[in-house]
Structures are given as structure tokens and as C-alpha cells.
Write an enzyme that holds these catalytic residues in place. Structure first.
Site, PDB file in Angstrom:
ATOM      1  NE  ARG A   8      35.648  29.691-115.012  1.00 15.04           N
ATOM      2  CZ  ARG A   8      35.598  28.859-113.980  1.00 15.04           C
ATOM      3  NH1 ARG A   8      35.424  29.345-112.745  1.00 15.04           N
ATOM      4  NH2 ARG A   8      35.681  27.558-114.154  1.00 15.04           N
ATOM      5  CB  CYS A  23      29.871  25.299-111.142  1.00 11.54           C
ATOM      6  SG  CYS A  23      30.350  23.896-110.113  1.00 11.54           S
TER       7      CYS A  23
END
Length: 343
Positions: free
Chosen positions: A216, A277
Site C-alpha cells: 500500500r 497510516c
């Protein structure tokens, strides 16, 4: 023959063993932000004053489980549920954003949770959501907050008792609700964009660490949330949260292991560090690990990639020095494009 003075002292002063056990407990509490299962059990058995257990169970949408439901099924006896999604500021349209002082105080009064209580946060799958609760409480000035290493899973593996969760609040007790939010603990998107020149520099004076997985972070896979671009904040460093945990992802690694990990990443934790995050949850695992190794200048990019990735690319026209001014969070990416065309 025992003198009257000795008999009086024996009556007034508890045994040396009692003092020794309490001293050991206090020493363990001061030594680390984490607390282990045995120490927590000792605190419960000692009926430690103002001990408060917070069940912070949280699951991702794909898990098809809900924290409140799991709390009702089983938890550590005496705990109260701390809803990360509810103890939040809902005005930005982003998940579990840090609440205002007024909102936080309202929730703490409802829970009967005071500022100086000894608070132990735990979740149900090791270490996942509890660091977010820890960081939230610390942001509002709570000085005695711990995270149970291994959470409910470790508690159960040690054959400790569990019970259905049914408490709405802790027993009423005297204490302070004088909470004040430390805004420097939270960075806005505009503040993160202002850091990018520092992140580009070879002589790094500020770090941004991203807790998402490597694929990611590198943009090799699509984001699980719809409408977000792939990639990362320019100049940020990938520290996947699971790298900070043991192989079974239940407990956090030891302090020496964490120090070595940050060293291998080239991170000087004496400098300011901001964690990010997907939505501001697992970034707090990084912050907890950093606190354990001695870092003090820490902050959270609360909007994280859910906010940052909603823009085609960083839009620097709407910067603001105020950490409470999040106008860019409410501004659609189309508005950003139009402004750039007119320039």
C-alpha cells in the site's frame, strides 16, 4: 517480651511483604507504557486504587465483527467499553478523528473516567486498537495510561477469567474531569504538507512514518477505501505496524528489538516524528513503540491516508497555520483543481 511500642507498630504498619509487593507493582508501572498480564492481574487482586480497565475492541469493516458486540460476549471482568468511533470529532467526515476537549470531557463523564485514574487499555486481537485509545487519553493529559501487552488474547491464554461485558460506566468516585487537549499531538494535512521540504532534505530534521503495509505504501495495490489514490506522503518512511509486533502479532517486540528496528530504518528518534497510516489507528502503534524506546517529540497525522489520498495530489493552496482549521478536509478535490486552473 514484646514492648507496647512494638505491638502498636505491628498493629499500625502493614507487613513488610505488603510494602514490598506494592513497591514492585509501582516500579513495574513506571518502567514501561506496556503492562503484562501478570502485573495487571496483581493490580486487580491488590484492588489497586482507581484502576480502570478499558476494552477498546475495534475491527476493520472486512472482519464483519463489531467492537461493542465482542465486548458484550466476553471481556476482562470490571472493564468498560471505550468506543473509538464514538469518542471522536464527527464534523470532518473522516473516521475516529481526535475529539474536541468538550466532546472528550462529555464522554469521560459518562464513563466516570477521571484524569488521574490508572487506566489500562486493551483490545481483543493483541495490539491493534488499544494504542489509539492510549494516545487519545494521553493527548488530553491523562498521565497514567497503560496498554495491556497481548490484549484479551494474551489474558485468555494465561487462563485468566473473562465475563460478558455489561458495564456502562465505572463506579462513581472523586476525581478530576479537567481535560485539556494538547494540540501539538495532532497534525493537520496543511501542517504535513509544510513538512515536505524537510522530508526531502538529506539532513532530515523531521520524520513522517507510515504504518501501512509495504504494498500500500509503494502504491502497488489499491487502497481498501474507495476513492483514494495509491501511494504515500512524499519523503515518508514505511514502518509497517506488524513489524513492531511479535510473529504471532499478539504482543509488541521488546525495547532492544524496537531500537534495532528503528536504527535499521535510519530513524533518529531524538528528532520530531509524525506517524500516519490509513485512518489514524495503527499509526498509534508506531507512537507507542517510539514512546517505549524513549522518543518524546511525537505527533499523529490524524486524517492519515484517508484524508491525504482523497486528493489527486497535494494541494498547497489551502494551507493554514492552525491545527484546528481543517478546511482542506472538507474541500473536494474538484475545487482544488479549479483553483489551480485559475491561478
Amino acid at each position: 517480651m514484646i514492648s507496647a511500642r512494638s505491638r502498636l507498630l505491628r498493629h499500625l504498619v502493614p507487613s513488610r511483604g505488603w510494602f514490598w509487593n506494592k513497591w514492585k507493582l509501582n516500579s513495574k508501572l513506571k518502567a514501561d507504557t506496556l503492562i503484562d498480564v501478570q502485573t495487571l492481574n496483581d493490580l486487580i487482586n491488590a484492588k489497586y486504587k482507581n484502576l480502570r480497565l478499558l476494552d477498546t475492541a475495534y475491527y476493520m469493516p472486512a472482519d464483519e465483527r463489531k467492537g461493542p458486540s465482542e465486548y458484550k460476549k466476553e471481556t476482562i471482568p470490571g472493564s468498560v467499553f471505550f468506543d473509538i468511533d464514538e469518542v471522536a470529532d464527527h464534523s470532518f467526515g473522516l473516521p475516529h478523528m481526535m475529539p474536541t476537549t468538550e466532546e472528550f470531557t462529555r464522554h469521560m463523564k459518562a464513563l466516570q473516567l477521571h484524569k488521574n485514574d490508572l487506566i489500562v487499555c486493551f483490545d481483543h486481537i493483541g495490539i491493534f486498537s488499544s494504542p489509539r485509545a492510549w494516545y487519545t487519553l494521553e493527548t488530553f493529559g491523562c498521565p497514567n495510561v497503560k496498554v495491556l501487552n497481548g490484549g484479551l488474547e494474551a489474558w485468555k491464554k494465561a487462563n485468566m477469567p473473562v465475563a460478558p461485558g455489561d458495564l456502562k460506566q465505572f463506579p462513581e468516585n472523586s476525581g478530576s474531569f479537567d481535560f485539556v487537549r494538547k494540540d501539538s499531538n495532532i497534525l493537520s494535512m496543511s501542517q504535513v504538507n509544510a513538512l515536505i521540504p524537510k522530508l526531502r532534505s538529506k539532513d532530515v530534521s523531521h520524520y513522517v512514518l507510515d504504518a501501512r503495509g509495504a504494498e500500500r505504501f509503494s502504491g502497488k495495490v489499491a487502497e481498501p477505501r474507495k476513492g483514494l489514490r495509491s501511494g504515500c506522503i512524499e519523503g515518508s518512511i514505511n514502518v509497517p505496524f506488524y513489524d513492531l509486533l511479535t510473529e504471532d502479532s499478539v504482543r509488541m517486540k521488546t525495547v532492544p528489538e524496537l531500537k534495532q528496528l528503528f536504527k535499521d530504518k535510519g530513524i533518529d528518534y531524538s528528532k520530531p516524528i509524525t506517524a500516519s497510516c490509513g485512518s489514524g489507528l495503527t499509526a498509534c502503534i508506531i507512537l507507542l513503540a517510539l514512546r517505549r524506546v524513549g522518543a518524546t517529540n511525537l505527533s499523529l497525522y490524524d486524517g492519515s491516508w484517508t484524508e491525504y489520498g482523497s486528493y489527486p495530489k497535494p494541494c498547497l493552496l489551502y494551507t493554514s497555520p492552525s491545527p484546528r482549521d481543517r478546511t482542506r478536509s472538507r474541500m473536494p478535490s474538484s475545487a482544488c483543481k479549479k483553483k489551480k486552473k485559475k491561478k
